[in-house]
Design a protein around this motif. Structure first.
Motif, PDB file in Angstrom:
ATOM      1  N   ASN A  71      69.329 -38.346  15.527  1.00 35.16           N
ATOM      2  CA  ASN A  71      68.613 -38.380  16.886  1.00 35.16           C
ATOM      3  C   ASN A  71      69.197 -37.039  17.674  1.00 35.16           C
ATOM      4  N   ILE A  72      70.030 -36.749  17.812  1.00 37.36           N
ATOM      5  CA  ILE A  72      70.380 -35.401  18.404  1.00 37.36           C
ATOM      6  C   ILE A  72      71.010 -34.306  17.421  1.00 37.36           C
ATOM      7  N   ILE A  73      70.688 -33.196  17.750  1.00 41.96           N
ATOM      8  CA  ILE A  73      71.259 -31.897  16.995  1.00 41.96           C
ATOM      9  C   ILE A  73      72.120 -31.236  18.103  1.00 41.96           C
ATOM     10  N   VAL A  74      73.306 -30.773  17.707  1.00 38.14           N
ATOM     11  CA  VAL A  74      74.055 -29.991  18.615  1.00 38.14           C
ATOM     12  C   VAL A  74      74.028 -28.672  17.816  1.00 38.14           C
ATOM     13  N   GLN A  75      73.654 -27.661  18.342  1.00 38.34           N
ATOM     14  CA  GLN A  75      73.578 -26.299  17.323  1.00 38.34           C
ATOM     15  C   GLN A  75      74.788 -25.521  17.844  1.00 38.34           C
ATOM     16  N   CYS A  76      75.705 -25.415  17.051  1.00 35.48           N
ATOM     17  CA  CYS A  76      76.816 -24.442  17.198  1.00 35.48           C
ATOM     18  C   CYS A  76      76.512 -23.172  16.462  1.00 35.48           C
ATOM     19  N   GLY A  77      76.013 -22.127  17.335  1.00 39.82           N
ATOM     20  CA  GLY A  77      75.513 -20.829  17.067  1.00 39.82           C
ATOM     21  C   GLY A  77      74.947 -20.366  18.395  1.00 39.82           C
ATOM     22  N   VAL A  78      73.749 -19.336  17.799  1.00 39.37           N
ATOM     23  CA  VAL A  78      73.190 -18.844  19.157  1.00 39.37           C
ATOM     24  C   VAL A  78      71.979 -19.522  19.570  1.00 39.37           C
ATOM     25  N   HIS A  79      71.407 -18.809  20.628  1.00 38.93           N
ATOM     26  CA  HIS A  79      70.178 -19.633  21.247  1.00 38.93           C
ATOM     27  C   HIS A  79      68.959 -19.799  20.222  1.00 38.93           C
ATOM     28  N   PHE A  80      68.752 -18.551  19.385  1.00 41.59           N
ATOM     29  CA  PHE A  80      67.568 -18.503  18.526  1.00 41.59           C
ATOM     30  C   PHE A  80      67.729 -19.722  17.632  1.00 41.59           C
ATOM     31  N   MET A  81      68.846 -19.878  17.233  1.00 42.46           N
ATOM     32  CA  MET A  81      69.053 -20.967  16.184  1.00 42.46           C
ATOM     33  C   MET A  81      68.642 -22.171  16.704  1.00 42.46           C
ATOM     34  N   ALA A  82      69.028 -22.646  17.701  1.00 42.42           N
ATOM     35  CA  ALA A  82      68.731 -23.688  18.574  1.00 42.42           C
ATOM     36  C   ALA A  82      67.254 -23.949  18.735  1.00 42.42           C
ATOM     37  N   GLU A  83      66.711 -22.853  19.267  1.00 41.16           N
ATOM     38  CA  GLU A  83      65.269 -22.731  19.293  1.00 41.16           C
ATOM     39  C   GLU A  83      64.453 -23.240  18.006  1.00 41.16           C
ATOM     40  N   THR A  84      64.922 -22.369  16.985  1.00 42.97           N
ATOM     41  CA  THR A  84      64.386 -22.728  15.687  1.00 42.97           C
ATOM     42  C   THR A  84      64.498 -24.403  15.185  1.00 42.97           C
ATOM     43  N   SER A  85      65.589 -24.756  15.639  1.00 43.93           N
ATOM     44  CA  SER A  85      65.856 -26.257  15.195  1.00 43.93           C
ATOM     45  C   SER A  85      64.889 -27.428  16.174  1.00 43.93           C
ATOM     46  N   LYS A  86      64.576 -26.654  17.355  1.00 42.52           N
ATOM     47  CA  LYS A  86      63.842 -27.562  18.223  1.00 42.52           C
ATOM     48  C   LYS A  86      62.273 -27.326  17.576  1.00 42.52           C
ATOM     49  N   ILE A  87      62.123 -26.130  17.270  1.00 37.37           N
ATOM     50  CA  ILE A  87      60.677 -25.847  16.752  1.00 37.37           C
ATOM     51  C   ILE A  87      60.523 -26.758  15.459  1.00 37.37           C
ATOM     52  N   LEU A  88      61.224 -26.822  14.635  1.00 32.92           N
ATOM     53  CA  LEU A  88      61.068 -27.738  13.471  1.00 32.92           C
ATOM     54  C   LEU A  88      61.242 -29.221  13.590  1.00 32.92           C
ATOM     55  N   CYS A  89      61.947 -29.481  14.710  1.00 33.20           N
ATOM     56  CA  CYS A  89      62.062 -30.964  15.032  1.00 33.20           C
ATOM     57  C   CYS A  89      61.859 -31.180  16.610  1.00 33.20           C
ATOM     58  N   PRO A  90      60.634 -31.244  17.002  1.00 36.66           N
ATOM     59  CA  PRO A  90      60.330 -31.187  18.440  1.00 36.66           C
ATOM     60  C   PRO A  90      60.431 -32.342  18.940  1.00 36.66           C
ATOM     61  N   GLU A  91      60.474 -33.549  18.310  1.00 40.25           N
ATOM     62  CA  GLU A  91      60.800 -35.101  18.603  1.00 40.25           C
ATOM     63  C   GLU A  91      62.377 -35.167  18.740  1.00 40.25           C
ATOM     64  N   LYS A  92      63.367 -34.288  18.368  1.00 46.86           N
ATOM     65  CA  LYS A  92      64.662 -34.404  18.541  1.00 46.86           C
ATOM     66  C   LYS A  92      65.123 -33.831  19.851  1.00 46.86           C
ATOM     67  N   LYS A  93      66.488 -34.137  20.077  1.00 45.03           N
ATOM     68  CA  LYS A  93      67.076 -33.700  21.332  1.00 45.03           C
ATOM     69  C   LYS A  93      67.925 -32.551  20.712  1.00 45.03           C
ATOM     70  N   VAL A  94      67.619 -31.536  21.045  1.00 46.03           N
ATOM     71  CA  VAL A  94      68.504 -30.236  20.542  1.00 46.03           C
ATOM     72  C   VAL A  94      69.190 -29.713  21.706  1.00 46.03           C
ATOM     73  N   LEU A  95      70.565 -29.884  21.413  1.00 47.73           N
ATOM     74  CA  LEU A  95      71.714 -29.412  22.479  1.00 47.73           C
ATOM     75  C   LEU A  95      72.518 -28.368  22.164  1.00 47.73           C
ATOM     76  N   MET A  96      72.725 -27.622  22.988  1.00 45.49           N
ATOM     77  CA  MET A  96      73.512 -26.294  22.771  1.00 45.49           C
ATOM     78  C   MET A  96      74.768 -26.258  23.527  1.00 45.49           C
ATOM     79  N   PRO A  97      75.940 -26.200  23.179  1.00 50.67           N
ATOM     80  CA  PRO A  97      77.157 -25.968  24.182  1.00 50.67           C
ATOM     81  C   PRO A  97      77.228 -24.898  25.176  1.00 50.67           C
ATOM     82  N   ASP A  98      76.372 -23.658  24.924  1.00 47.62           N
ATOM     83  CA  ASP A  98      76.442 -22.617  25.954  1.00 47.62           C
ATOM     84  C   ASP A  98      74.864 -21.891  25.796  1.00 47.62           C
TER      85      ASP A  98
END
Ligand code: 13P
Ligand code: SF4
Length: 336
Positions: free
Chosen positions: A87-114
């Motif tokens: 249900n939740i993706i926590v992206q440990c990397g940089v912002h563009f990686m989290a955006e890519t996950s959100k674009i591919l999974c718009p229905e999921k909650k994508v979180l980023m630690p910073d």
């Protein structure tokens, strides 16, 4: 939520013992005792919330081996994000990686630690720059490195990563294009151009980490370590690639070491990558020349725990931009 004091209890020691076995060369026991309680609590919360942690190869070993569910280069992280049932993706990397996950999974909650963990390449180009490039070079396709914002991807014809850039250029060649534009990393573009007959126009972006390596660095390393194998990321300047034994994405360098097990190796890339490879390949002596990515290093265990607990900050992408950016990412995934 109030910060709770985490202690190194017997339960924590037992639950993290197998991880420490792998990392005992990286962390002294006293240091490990301060990290292990975070690892234990993050892993407990992940299960409770059906969350998955995607971690880039540049994450420090405590994150990479302690809490990540999926590790890899930008391409693998994007492919795995597209498949996850969490249900939740926590992206440990940089912002563009989290955006890519959100674009591919718009229905999921994508979180980023910073959210401040950016990238110098992503900062080097805007959507307006791509529109201008297209005006200046009508009919020439724009291949955009995934290290860019969603807005920039939305204006591009296809994305690429460091592992598939040549493949994407050649695929466009087979479609009849004799010239392509690659943005924003000029060194990646120049390194691809050296391997193809297709003309590659490039943008002036660079990675602040990889641009610092020089051919002299490689020569000096070879002088000091006779039989060392030199691997370089394609974001390095062409003179560095020319002096190296192998060039590939972070995952491709990892695969090379696993397969060939050289007695000594050096990676012309981010520091944590060497630490992670050293932990998994005790027979390979990793020579310590590296550069730190200030953005990747913003991600830490305490921030991951807080993000998972509070389910914030969340990464959001405007749905209209997301739809157009997804086309460029999907095209890349199809071609690679
Ligand atoms: P990779 O796709 O090779 O992991 O590269 C991502 C990156 O940011 C390298 O600096
Ligand atoms: Fe960006 Fe370079 Fe850091 Fe990779 S290493 S995230 S390209 S600044």
């Amino acid at each position: 939520m109030h910060a709770q004091k985490l202690e190194y209890t017997g339960e924590v020691a037992k639950a993290t013992a197998s991880i420490y076995e792998k990392l005992s060369r990286q962390y002294k026991e006293s240091h490990w005792q301060s990290l292990a309680p975070y690892i234990h609590e993050i892993n407990r919360l992940k299960k409770e919330k059906n969350a998955t942690i995607l971690a880039h190869n540049y994450m420090t070993p405590d994150i990479f081996y302690g809490v990540a569910d999926i590790t890899g280069d930008s391409l693998r992280l994007a492919q795995e994000a597209a498949k996850t049932s969490a249900n939740i993706i926590v992206q440990c990397g940089v912002h563009f990686m989290a955006e890519t996950s959100k674009i591919l999974c718009p229905e999921k909650k994508v979180l980023m630690p910073d959210l401040k963990a950016g990238c110098s390449l992503a900062d080097s180009i805007t959507a307006e720059d791509i529109r201008q490039l297209k005006k200046q070079h009508p009919g020439i396709p724009v291949i955009t490195y995934v290290n860019t914002s969603a807005e920039v991807k939305a204006e591009s014809d296809v994305c690429c990563t460091s592992s598939n850039a040549l493949k994407i250029v050649e695929a466009l060649g087979r479609e009849g294009h004799d010239t392509v534009i690659m943005t924003p990393d000029k060194f990646l573009a120049m390194n691809v151009a050296a391997q193809t007959k297709i003309k590659v126009l490039f943008w002036e972006g660079t990675c602040v980490v990889h641009e610092r390596f020089t051919a002299k660095d490689v020569k000096d390393i070879r002088k000091a370590n006779g039989d060392v194998v030199v691997l370089a990321h394609p974001e390095c300047p062409p003179e560095v690639i020319a002096e190296s034994d192998y060039s590939g994405s972070t995952a491709q360098m990892d695969d090379y070491i696993k397969k060939h097990q050289p007695p000594k190796a050096v990676l012309m890339t981010e520091c944590s990558m060497s630490d992670n490879i050293a932990a998994a390949n005790p027979g390979v002596e990793m020579i310590g020349t590296c550069q730190m990515c200030p953005y990747m290093k913003m991600i830490t265990l305490p921030k991951i725990l807080q993000t998972l607990r509070d389910e914030t900050p969340e990464v959001l992408v405007d749905p209209a931009i997301s739809k157009r950016a997804k086309k460029a990412i999907d095209r890349m995934l199809e071609l690679s």
